[in-house]
Structures are given as C-alpha cells and as structure tokens.
Motif scaffolding. Structure first.
Motif, mmCIF file in Angstrom:
data_model
loop_
_atom_site.group_PDB
_atom_site.id
_atom_site.type_symbol
_atom_site.label_atom_id
_atom_site.label_comp_id
_atom_site.label_asym_id
_atom_site.label_seq_id
_atom_site.Cartn_x
_atom_site.Cartn_y
_atom_site.Cartn_z
ATOM 1 N N ARG A 184 0.857 -1.179 0.000
ATOM 2 C CA ARG A 184 0.000 0.000 0.000
ATOM 3 C C ARG A 184 0.894 1.231 0.000
ATOM 4 O O ARG A 184 1.780 1.363 0.828
ATOM 5 N N ILE A 185 0.666 2.135 -0.955
ATOM 6 C CA ILE A 185 1.505 3.328 -1.093
ATOM 7 C C ILE A 185 0.733 4.616 -0.897
ATOM 8 O O ILE A 185 1.284 5.697 -1.057
ATOM 9 N N GLY A 186 -0.548 4.508 -0.556
ATOM 10 C CA GLY A 186 -1.318 5.721 -0.318
ATOM 11 C C GLY A 186 -2.801 5.456 -0.352
ATOM 12 O O GLY A 186 -3.256 4.308 -0.460
ATOM 13 N N THR A 187 -3.532 6.539 -0.260
ATOM 14 C CA THR A 187 -4.987 6.497 -0.357
ATOM 15 C C THR A 187 -5.432 7.599 -1.303
ATOM 16 O O THR A 187 -4.691 8.547 -1.567
ATOM 17 N N ALA A 188 -6.632 7.464 -1.790
ATOM 18 C CA ALA A 188 -7.189 8.475 -2.688
ATOM 19 C C ALA A 188 -8.708 8.386 -2.626
ATOM 20 O O ALA A 188 -9.265 7.407 -2.119
ATOM 21 N N MET A 189 -9.349 9.383 -3.165
ATOM 22 C CA MET A 189 -10.799 9.343 -3.341
ATOM 23 C C MET A 189 -11.047 9.084 -4.820
ATOM 24 O O MET A 189 -10.538 9.796 -5.682
ATOM 25 N N HIS A 190 -11.789 8.022 -5.104
ATOM 26 C CA HIS A 190 -12.079 7.612 -6.477
ATOM 27 C C HIS A 190 -13.391 8.247 -6.915
ATOM 28 O O HIS A 190 -14.418 8.083 -6.263
ATOM 29 N N ASP A 191 -13.349 8.961 -8.018
ATOM 30 C CA ASP A 191 -14.532 9.626 -8.563
ATOM 31 C C ASP A 191 -15.408 8.607 -9.270
ATOM 32 O O ASP A 191 -14.958 7.929 -10.198
ATOM 33 N N THR A 192 -16.660 8.485 -8.832
ATOM 34 C CA THR A 192 -17.574 7.518 -9.444
ATOM 35 C C THR A 192 -18.148 8.019 -10.763
ATOM 36 O O THR A 192 -18.762 7.248 -11.491
ATOM 37 N N GLY A 193 -17.966 9.309 -11.035
ATOM 38 C CA GLY A 193 -18.553 9.880 -12.241
ATOM 39 C C GLY A 193 -20.016 10.243 -12.064
ATOM 40 O O GLY A 193 -20.667 10.693 -12.997
ATOM 41 N N HIS A 194 -20.533 10.033 -10.852
ATOM 42 C CA HIS A 194 -21.942 10.333 -10.561
ATOM 43 C C HIS A 194 -22.061 11.354 -9.438
ATOM 44 O O HIS A 194 -23.043 11.352 -8.690
ATOM 45 N N GLY A 195 -21.033 12.197 -9.291
ATOM 46 C CA GLY A 195 -21.066 13.241 -8.280
ATOM 47 C C GLY A 195 -20.691 12.779 -6.881
ATOM 48 O O GLY A 195 -20.859 13.527 -5.926
ATOM 49 N N THR A 196 -20.184 11.569 -6.755
ATOM 50 C CA THR A 196 -19.738 11.077 -5.455
ATOM 51 C C THR A 196 -18.330 10.519 -5.580
ATOM 52 O O THR A 196 -17.848 10.237 -6.683
ATOM 53 N N GLN A 197 -17.692 10.368 -4.437
ATOM 54 C CA GLN A 197 -16.365 9.782 -4.395
ATOM 55 C C GLN A 197 -16.345 8.696 -3.325
ATOM 56 O O GLN A 197 -17.066 8.788 -2.331
ATOM 57 N N VAL A 198 -15.520 7.680 -3.557
ATOM 58 C CA VAL A 198 -15.361 6.599 -2.592
ATOM 59 C C VAL A 198 -13.875 6.440 -2.288
ATOM 60 O O VAL A 198 -13.033 6.646 -3.165
ATOM 61 N N PRO A 199 -13.544 6.063 -1.045
ATOM 62 C CA PRO A 199 -12.131 5.914 -0.684
ATOM 63 C C PRO A 199 -11.515 4.672 -1.311
ATOM 64 O O PRO A 199 -12.165 3.634 -1.460
ATOM 65 N N ALA A 200 -10.238 4.820 -1.661
ATOM 66 C CA ALA A 200 -9.491 3.719 -2.275
ATOM 67 C C ALA A 200 -8.087 3.671 -1.696
ATOM 68 O O ALA A 200 -7.527 4.695 -1.308
ATOM 69 N N TYR A 201 -7.538 2.452 -1.653
ATOM 70 C CA TYR A 201 -6.136 2.260 -1.327
ATOM 71 C C TYR A 201 -5.362 2.166 -2.626
ATOM 72 O O TYR A 201 -5.843 1.597 -3.606
ATOM 73 N N LEU A 202 -4.150 2.711 -2.625
ATOM 74 C CA LEU A 202 -3.267 2.683 -3.783
ATOM 75 C C LEU A 202 -2.162 1.668 -3.512
ATOM 76 O O LEU A 202 -1.601 1.632 -2.415
ATOM 77 N N TYR A 203 -1.848 0.844 -4.510
ATOM 78 C CA TYR A 203 -0.892 -0.249 -4.348
ATOM 79 C C TYR A 203 0.136 -0.274 -5.462
ATOM 80 O O TYR A 203 -0.125 0.185 -6.572
ATOM 81 N N VAL A 204 1.283 -0.892 -5.150
ATOM 82 C CA VAL A 204 2.291 -1.242 -6.144
ATOM 83 C C VAL A 204 2.624 -2.716 -5.947
ATOM 84 O O VAL A 204 2.686 -3.204 -4.821
ATOM 85 N N SER A 205 2.808 -3.417 -7.056
ATOM 86 C CA SER A 205 3.125 -4.841 -7.003
ATOM 87 C C SER A 205 4.576 -5.020 -6.529
ATOM 88 O O SER A 205 5.355 -4.072 -6.524
ATOM 89 N N PRO A 206 4.935 -6.255 -6.157
ATOM 90 C CA PRO A 206 6.328 -6.502 -5.783
ATOM 91 C C PRO A 206 7.274 -6.052 -6.885
ATOM 92 O O PRO A 206 6.962 -6.191 -8.068
ATOM 93 N N ALA A 207 8.419 -5.545 -6.497
ATOM 94 C CA ALA A 207 9.369 -4.974 -7.452
ATOM 95 C C ALA A 207 9.874 -6.035 -8.427
ATOM 96 O O ALA A 207 10.304 -7.103 -8.007
ATOM 97 N N PRO A 208 9.833 -5.719 -9.723
ATOM 98 C CA PRO A 208 10.444 -6.627 -10.701
ATOM 99 C C PRO A 208 11.956 -6.504 -10.626
ATOM 100 O O PRO A 208 12.487 -5.543 -10.082
ATOM 101 N N LEU A 209 12.632 -7.467 -11.192
ATOM 102 C CA LEU A 209 14.097 -7.411 -11.255
ATOM 103 C C LEU A 209 14.476 -6.654 -12.523
ATOM 104 O O LEU A 209 14.404 -7.183 -13.614
#
Length: 171
Positions: free
Chosen positions: A145-170
């Motif tokens: 988990r690298i952060g949080t954000a509010m995701h815009d639903t496109g219908h005038g509302t927002q929902v909370p989301a977690y932001l992620y990055v996958s395991p580091a590639p070589l």
C-alpha cells in the motif's frame, strides 16, 4: 471443475461484458457503473488482458494499461520514487458469482503481477476500501500500500481507495 486464466480473445468480449454487468449488479463494482461495458473493458492504453474460465464459461477478467496522466496510483508511485517510464496500471479485475470459489481472483491478480514483472514493469493500481477480498488478494501477493485516494464515481460522489504497487520486478 478447476478454473484457469488465459489471454483474452476478441470473441470473449461479449461474455466478459455480461460477467461485468452481473458483478456490478451483485457487488457494485465498478463504482462508476457499466453504462458501456465494452468501452470500460477496452480503456485507452490497453496493454494486455486476461480472462478467467471455468469449463467453457468466461467468468472473470483483469488487464493492464499504460500509465495515464492523473491516475492516483501512478502519481503516488512516482512520489515514492517510481519511474513513470516503467510504470503501468493494473485493474478491471473481477470474478462473476458463477466463478467464485475457485481462487480465480487471486489467480488473475497473480497473472497480471507476473506479467508485469516478466516485462520489468512496475504495476500499480487502486482498490476501493470496501472491497476486502480484493485487498486481501493483492496483499497476499506482496503488493504494498503506497497511499490512499478518493475515487470519482462519475456520478457526483467519491469513494475511498487504497493505492498499491506490485512486488518490485528485477530490472
């Protein structure tokens, strides 16, 4: 009967779109709705897409896209020192009720993660905080988990989301 994940084919699109509409009806995913499921399944910058299959029925989906401007997970990863030139976005991952119980969500996430690592790309994405099964799957695969954000639903509302990055590639 065990399920499997394979590359998405053009002839899969109608079945994937139907599965997406069902997932939205049952789970509210995606939060922005599915007014045009075919367009949502073919976003700008599409790199690769997979489907989950049980028997001969398409029951799930995941894809990767190039990093588009303004994507919260991309911005968060770059702020953590990630290279935008090697960053891609994963998502549009879902499994229809008919395919659940086969660990296909985890298999789709693993396939997407492995594909990005094989291509030496940093894979980022977001997960709505309400989607506990998806959060558990990504974290089981080592996504950070690298952060949080509010995701815009496109219908005038927002929902909370977690932001992620996958395991580091070589690299």
């Amino acid at each position: 009967m065990a399920g499997l994940v394979r590359d998405r084919r053009p002839e899969d699109l109608d079945a994937v779109a139907s599965a997406l509409v069902e997932v939205h009806r049952v789970d509210g995913y995606p939060v922005e709705g599915v007014d045009d499921p075919h367009a949502w399944l073919n976003p700008p910058g599409l790199l690769h897409a997979w489907v989950a299959v049980v028997g001969d029925h398409v029951v799930g989906h995941a894809l990767t896209t190039t990093a588009q401007p303004g994507v919260a997970a991309v911005d968060a990863w770059v702020a953590h020192g990630g290279d935008p030139a090697t960053t891609i976005v994963g998502g549009r991952l879902f499994v229809a009720p008919a395919g659940r119980g086969h660990r296909l969500g985890l298999l789709l996430a693993r396939t997407m993660t492995d594909w990005a690592a094989h291509h030496c790309l940093d894979l980022v994405g977001d997960v709505m905080t309400k989607d506990s099964a998806a959060i558990a799957a990504y974290e089981r695969l080592g996504w950070q988990r690298i952060g949080t954000a509010m995701h815009d639903t496109g219908h005038g509302t927002q929902v909370p989301a977690y932001l992620y990055v996958s395991p580091a590639p070589l690299h």
